[in-house]
Design a protein around this motif. Structure first.
Motif, PDB file in Angstrom:
ATOM      1  N   PRO A 125    -103.092  29.144  19.757  1.00 21.56           N
ATOM      2  CA  PRO A 125    -103.893  27.963  19.410  1.00 21.56           C
ATOM      3  C   PRO A 125    -103.571  26.768  20.296  1.00 21.56           C
ATOM      4  O   PRO A 125    -102.496  26.691  20.905  1.00 21.56           O
ATOM      5  CB  PRO A 125    -103.487  27.694  17.948  1.00 21.56           C
ATOM      6  N   PRO A 126    -104.501  25.797  20.399  1.00 23.13           N
ATOM      7  CA  PRO A 126    -104.239  24.578  21.176  1.00 23.13           C
ATOM      8  C   PRO A 126    -103.062  23.799  20.590  1.00 23.13           C
ATOM      9  O   PRO A 126    -102.817  23.800  19.384  1.00 23.13           O
ATOM     10  CB  PRO A 126    -105.547  23.782  21.050  1.00 23.13           C
ATOM     11  N   VAL A 127    -102.320  23.140  21.460  1.00 28.00           N
ATOM     12  CA  VAL A 127    -101.126  22.408  21.062  1.00 28.00           C
ATOM     13  C   VAL A 127    -101.348  20.913  21.301  1.00 28.00           C
ATOM     14  O   VAL A 127    -101.929  20.515  22.316  1.00 28.00           O
ATOM     15  CB  VAL A 127     -99.892  22.893  21.854  1.00 28.00           C
ATOM     16  N   ASP A 147     -92.699  15.493  19.879  1.00 27.56           N
ATOM     17  CA  ASP A 147     -93.214  16.345  18.810  1.00 27.56           C
ATOM     18  C   ASP A 147     -94.323  17.223  19.377  1.00 27.56           C
ATOM     19  O   ASP A 147     -95.092  16.788  20.249  1.00 27.56           O
ATOM     20  CB  ASP A 147     -93.771  15.516  17.643  1.00 27.56           C
ATOM     21  N   ALA A 148     -94.417  18.453  18.872  1.00 28.85           N
ATOM     22  CA  ALA A 148     -95.498  19.369  19.250  1.00 28.85           C
ATOM     23  C   ALA A 148     -96.030  20.019  17.987  1.00 28.85           C
ATOM     24  O   ALA A 148     -95.263  20.555  17.177  1.00 28.85           O
ATOM     25  CB  ALA A 148     -95.004  20.431  20.231  1.00 28.85           C
ATOM     26  N   SER A 149     -97.334  19.960  17.792  1.00 31.99           N
ATOM     27  CA  SER A 149     -97.950  20.517  16.590  1.00 31.99           C
ATOM     28  C   SER A 149     -99.118  21.419  16.978  1.00 31.99           C
ATOM     29  O   SER A 149     -99.651  21.335  18.089  1.00 31.99           O
ATOM     30  CB  SER A 149     -98.428  19.395  15.658  1.00 31.99           C
ATOM     31  N   GLY A 150     -99.497  22.281  16.033  1.00 33.76           N
ATOM     32  CA  GLY A 150    -100.621  23.185  16.260  1.00 33.76           C
ATOM     33  C   GLY A 150    -100.200  24.611  16.557  1.00 33.76           C
ATOM     34  O   GLY A 150    -100.938  25.551  16.270  1.00 33.76           O
ATOM     35  N   LEU A 151     -99.024  24.774  17.138  1.00 29.14           N
ATOM     36  CA  LEU A 151     -98.575  26.120  17.468  1.00 29.14           C
ATOM     37  C   LEU A 151     -98.103  26.850  16.217  1.00 29.14           C
ATOM     38  O   LEU A 151     -98.411  28.028  16.022  1.00 29.14           O
ATOM     39  CB  LEU A 151     -97.453  26.054  18.502  1.00 29.14           C
ATOM     40  N   PHE A 152     -97.362  26.149  15.352  1.00 28.19           N
ATOM     41  CA  PHE A 152     -96.872  26.724  14.107  1.00 28.19           C
ATOM     42  C   PHE A 152     -97.392  25.893  12.940  1.00 28.19           C
ATOM     43  O   PHE A 152     -98.069  24.880  13.123  1.00 28.19           O
ATOM     44  CB  PHE A 152     -95.339  26.758  14.107  1.00 28.19           C
ATOM     45  N   SER A 154     -87.366  23.184  14.066  1.00 29.06           N
ATOM     46  CA  SER A 154     -88.611  23.944  14.125  1.00 29.06           C
ATOM     47  C   SER A 154     -88.618  24.988  13.020  1.00 29.06           C
ATOM     48  O   SER A 154     -87.578  25.572  12.691  1.00 29.06           O
ATOM     49  CB  SER A 154     -88.772  24.630  15.480  1.00 29.06           C
ATOM     50  N   GLU A 155     -89.782  25.211  12.450  1.00 26.50           N
ATOM     51  CA  GLU A 155     -90.031  26.328  11.534  1.00 26.50           C
ATOM     52  C   GLU A 155     -91.154  27.142  12.152  1.00 26.50           C
ATOM     53  O   GLU A 155     -92.326  26.782  12.044  1.00 26.50           O
ATOM     54  CB  GLU A 155     -90.397  25.830  10.133  1.00 26.50           C
ATOM     55  N   ALA A 156     -90.769  28.237  12.823  1.00 25.45           N
ATOM     56  CA  ALA A 156     -91.716  28.989  13.634  1.00 25.45           C
ATOM     57  C   ALA A 156     -92.049  30.323  12.983  1.00 25.45           C
ATOM     58  O   ALA A 156     -91.197  30.944  12.338  1.00 25.45           O
ATOM     59  CB  ALA A 156     -91.147  29.224  15.037  1.00 25.45           C
ATOM     60  N   GLN A 157     -93.298  30.756  13.173  1.00 25.02           N
ATOM     61  CA  GLN A 157     -93.708  32.092  12.779  1.00 25.02           C
ATOM     62  C   GLN A 157     -93.558  33.006  14.008  1.00 25.02           C
ATOM     63  O   GLN A 157     -94.126  32.741  15.067  1.00 25.02           O
ATOM     64  CB  GLN A 157     -95.166  32.104  12.286  1.00 25.02           C
ATOM     65  N   LEU A 158     -92.766  34.061  13.845  1.00 23.46           N
ATOM     66  CA  LEU A 158     -92.431  34.913  14.983  1.00 23.46           C
ATOM     67  C   LEU A 158     -93.655  35.589  15.587  1.00 23.46           C
ATOM     68  O   LEU A 158     -93.690  35.860  16.794  1.00 23.46           O
ATOM     69  CB  LEU A 158     -91.407  35.958  14.557  1.00 23.46           C
ATOM     70  N   ASP A 188     -90.077  34.668   9.826  1.00 23.93           N
ATOM     71  CA  ASP A 188     -89.961  33.227  10.018  1.00 23.93           C
ATOM     72  C   ASP A 188     -88.644  32.892  10.697  1.00 23.93           C
ATOM     73  O   ASP A 188     -87.593  33.449  10.355  1.00 23.93           O
ATOM     74  CB  ASP A 188     -90.037  32.494   8.674  1.00 23.93           C
ATOM     75  N   LEU A 189     -88.706  31.968  11.655  1.00 21.15           N
ATOM     76  CA  LEU A 189     -87.533  31.472  12.362  1.00 21.15           C
ATOM     77  C   LEU A 189     -87.370  29.994  12.049  1.00 21.15           C
ATOM     78  O   LEU A 189     -88.249  29.188  12.382  1.00 21.15           O
ATOM     79  CB  LEU A 189     -87.691  31.682  13.870  1.00 21.15           C
ATOM     80  N   ASN A 190     -86.282  29.664  11.399  1.00 21.70           N
ATOM     81  CA  ASN A 190     -85.980  28.267  11.074  1.00 21.70           C
ATOM     82  C   ASN A 190     -84.802  27.804  11.919  1.00 21.70           C
ATOM     83  O   ASN A 190     -83.719  28.404  11.873  1.00 21.70           O
ATOM     84  CB  ASN A 190     -85.661  28.113   9.587  1.00 21.70           C
ATOM     85  N   VAL A 191     -85.019  26.734  12.684  1.00 16.59           N
ATOM     86  CA  VAL A 191     -84.011  26.236  13.611  1.00 16.59           C
ATOM     87  C   VAL A 191     -83.740  24.773  13.309  1.00 16.59           C
ATOM     88  O   VAL A 191     -84.677  23.971  13.173  1.00 16.59           O
ATOM     89  CB  VAL A 191     -84.476  26.387  15.077  1.00 16.59           C
ATOM     90  N   ALA A 192     -82.468  24.429  13.223  1.00 19.76           N
ATOM     91  CA  ALA A 192     -82.062  23.034  13.054  1.00 19.76           C
ATOM     92  C   ALA A 192     -80.720  22.839  13.761  1.00 19.76           C
ATOM     93  O   ALA A 192     -79.681  23.299  13.270  1.00 19.76           O
ATOM     94  CB  ALA A 192     -81.960  22.664  11.576  1.00 19.76           C
ATOM     95  N   PHE A 193     -80.759  22.171  14.909  1.00 17.74           N
ATOM     96  CA  PHE A 193     -79.544  21.961  15.700  1.00 17.74           C
ATOM     97  C   PHE A 193     -79.385  20.473  16.003  1.00 17.74           C
ATOM     98  O   PHE A 193     -80.368  19.743  16.153  1.00 17.74           O
ATOM     99  CB  PHE A 193     -79.608  22.732  17.023  1.00 17.74           C
ATOM    100  N   LYS A 194     -78.119  20.071  16.117  1.00 12.37           N
ATOM    101  CA  LYS A 194     -77.780  18.730  16.573  1.00 12.37           C
ATOM    102  C   LYS A 194     -76.941  18.836  17.832  1.00 12.37           C
ATOM    103  O   LYS A 194     -76.100  19.731  17.954  1.00 12.37           O
ATOM    104  CB  LYS A 194     -77.016  17.959  15.493  1.00 12.37           C
TER     105      LYS A 194
END
Length: 567
Positions: free
Chosen positions: A80-82, A100-105, A140-144, A161-167
């Motif tokens: 999909p368009p981002v 920020d990037a939206s539309g992909l997930f 990010s909360e991504a759908q694989l 589902d891939l949930n990522v949270a890093f500092k």
């Protein structure tokens, strides 16, 4: 300044004491990026840039927005368009970046980073202090499934589902990472090998100076992995990853199935690594096609009006990535053992066998050197209307590159009056085929006795054609298609041939024969003309004495006692 429908406006001044610069970009087509060598993208770009203050320590603010960003390559048509929005603010020698990037997930990807950086416009200079403190985050909360399409993993089906949270912390010279990445309820399927992994669960935890793979398993724990990566830039980010596979059916194809176990370790750093361990093939069932597919012809194409030294644009784009992949493979050393304890079956149309052995894999991933031997456990081959038993046989690799397997295969069969040995030897690409017997006979005589159980002088013209075809097969020139042979196999009979009557006026006849036991043979002859049908029985009393009897639909028949002696 206008570009297509886009508009760029800019104004400003730079003096020894002050800088004041403004730039606005509106409705700029992303496709124009091809002017800079970046191709394949489309969308719309809007951006603003403001620079002010002292030229030696300026303040800058940039905002960027890309709407409906897509890759026009057909491979990305399902992505999909981002929508991308970014902001960067430079002040007091610190740079704050947010994107920020939206539309992909389903939820946006968010990231931010604050880092020290000194930028001077007069004189122009950029410096990043090694001891400068970093402060960043990535979530990010991504759908694989969507991620796999974005990464062009077309042959790989991934869900979960891939949930990522890093500092990000630490310094530029010694960064520190904290947080976690989690995969729950994942699955993976690869159609090319038939590999399927279910219930994938992964937990990757960063604790500052290391990233630890605390949990990675699939198929109820039959496939698992663990390891760590050290965030040490000077040491080349050293790592160690361990993979364990309990007995699992990881290859499921129409032509190959295999249950595999493995204990492997990948250890090293970015510049050099080694893959070591053992792979055990517990069972394998290989069913190669009856006839190998024809290789497509390679045509040399010359474009008119173009020099031979020029490189096609597509080739030019692929060359760097291919070179990078080759360099990566060269940096990966191999030290593995592949054990095949047995139960590795090779089943072709007329060949059924079991093999076992061991191979050692050394060298690099770019140039592997494989050595070892695969030995026959048992087997049989239906060839020349006979069942050959697989004797002492092997397939060997000597460690050369590219690998060239060497065959040493012996197949044995016995008839009432001879023992025949069929041997294949030499490189698999061009093996030598030899047929010998005890007592020693010419090859055509061996073929006649194997095919028809008769001397060469006693065969019919139709059988002579079949004999010639068998001789061509032994020299590698024969056609793999055998209509009569396939028909015999389909109906479970031992003999099928067309014969021409010896007497004047007799037409063609179909002969069908079957061994009821090793010593009793029954043959039926069906005339295609006016001649009578006939049933014959042959009983071997001893090796030298045979009783033959036949009876026809015309009530004629007889019984014969045949004695022969080979000397």
């Amino acid at each position: 300044m206008a570009f297509d429908k886009g508009l760029v406006t800019a104004s400003g001044e730079l003096t020894p004491d002050t800088v004041d610069f403004t730039c606005d970009i509106r409705e700029m087509p992303v496709a124009l990026a091809r002017l800079t060598g970046i191709t394949g993208f489309d969308g719309e770009l809007a951006a603003t840039l403001r620079v002010s203050g002292n030229p030696e320590h300026p303040e800058a603010l940039a905002e960027v927005r890309v709407s409906d960003l897509v890759n026009e390559d057909v491979s990305f048509e399902e992505v999909p368009p981002v929508q991308v929005a970014g902001r960067a603010h430079l002040r007091e020698d610190r740079l704050e970046i947010a994107m920020d990037a939206s539309g992909l997930f389903e939820k946006p990807i968010t990231s931010a980073l604050t880092m020290p950086i000194a930028i001077s416009l007069a004189p122009f200079a950029i410096a990043v202090p090694d001891e400068g403190v970093l402060d960043g985050r990535f979530e990010s909360e991504a759908q694989l499934e969507t991620l796999a399409r974005f990464l062009l993993l077309d042959e790989h089906r991934v869900t979960g589902d891939l949930n990522v949270a890093f500092k990000i912390g630490g310094t530029f010279a010694q960064p520190a990472l904290s947080g976690r990445a989690v995969i729950d309820g994942g699955s993976y399927d690869y159609d090319r090998t038939g590999t399927s992994l279910d219930d994938i669960a992964v937990l990757l935890v960063a604790d500052g100076s290391r990233v630890n793979l605390e949990r990675a398993e699939a198929n109820d724990g039959a496939v698992s992995a663990s390891g760590h990566l050290a965030l040490d830039r000077e040491a080349g980010f050293p790592f160690q990853w361990d993979v364990r596979v309990d007995r699992s059916r990881l290859v499921r194809r129409d032509d190959v199935t295999a249950e595999i176990g493995a204990n492997l370790t990948l250890e090293g750093a970015i510049d050099a690594a080694m893959l070591a361990g053992t792979i055990t093939v517990h069972t394998a069932d290989i069913r190669p096609p009856e006839r190998a597919p024809a290789m497509p012809a390679t045509l040399e194409v010359v474009e008119v009006g173009r020099g031979t030294s020029q490189q096609h644009p597509a080739e030019a784009e692929q060359a760097p990535s291919a070179e990078t992949a080759a360099n990566t493979l060269e940096r990966l050393a191999l030290d593995m053992t592949v054990d095949i304890p047995g139960r590795a079956f090779v089943r072709a149309y007329d060949f059924d066998s079991e093999w076992g052995g061991s191979f050692r894999v050394k060298g690099t991933a770019a140039e592997p050197h494989v050595s070892g031997t695969l030995s026959a456990v048992r087997g049989r081959l239906h060839f020349l209307n006979r069942r050959f038993a697989l004797g002492a046989s092997s397939v060997s690799l000597d460690g050369s590159y590219p690998p060239e397997p060497t065959l040493d295969v012996a197949l044995e069969t016995k008839t009432r009056d001879l023992a025949a040995l069929l041997r294949l030897s030499g490189p698999v690409s061009s093996p030598e085929i030899d047929l010998s017997s005890e007592p020693a006979l010419p090859q055509d005589e061996i073929l006649a006795r194997l095919l028809f159980g008769r001397d060469l002088t006693q065969i019919s013209p139709m059988r002579a054609l079949e004999l010639a075809r068998a001789a061509r097969i032994l020299t590698g020139e024969g056609d793999a298609f055998d209509f009569l042979g396939r028909t015999r196999s389909t109906f479970g009979i031992d003999e099928l041939e067309l014969t021409q009557g010896d007497e004047e006026g007799e037409g063609m006849a179909v002969n069908v024969g079957k061994y009821l036991t090793d010593r009793i043979y029954v043959e039926m002859e069906k005339g295609l003309g006016e001649q009578a049908d006939q049933v014959s029985i042959e009983v071997e009393v001893t090796r030298n004495i045979t009783i033959e009897s036949d009876v026809g639909t015309d009530s004629e028949g007889g019984v014969w006692l045949q004695w022969k002696y080979d000397y």
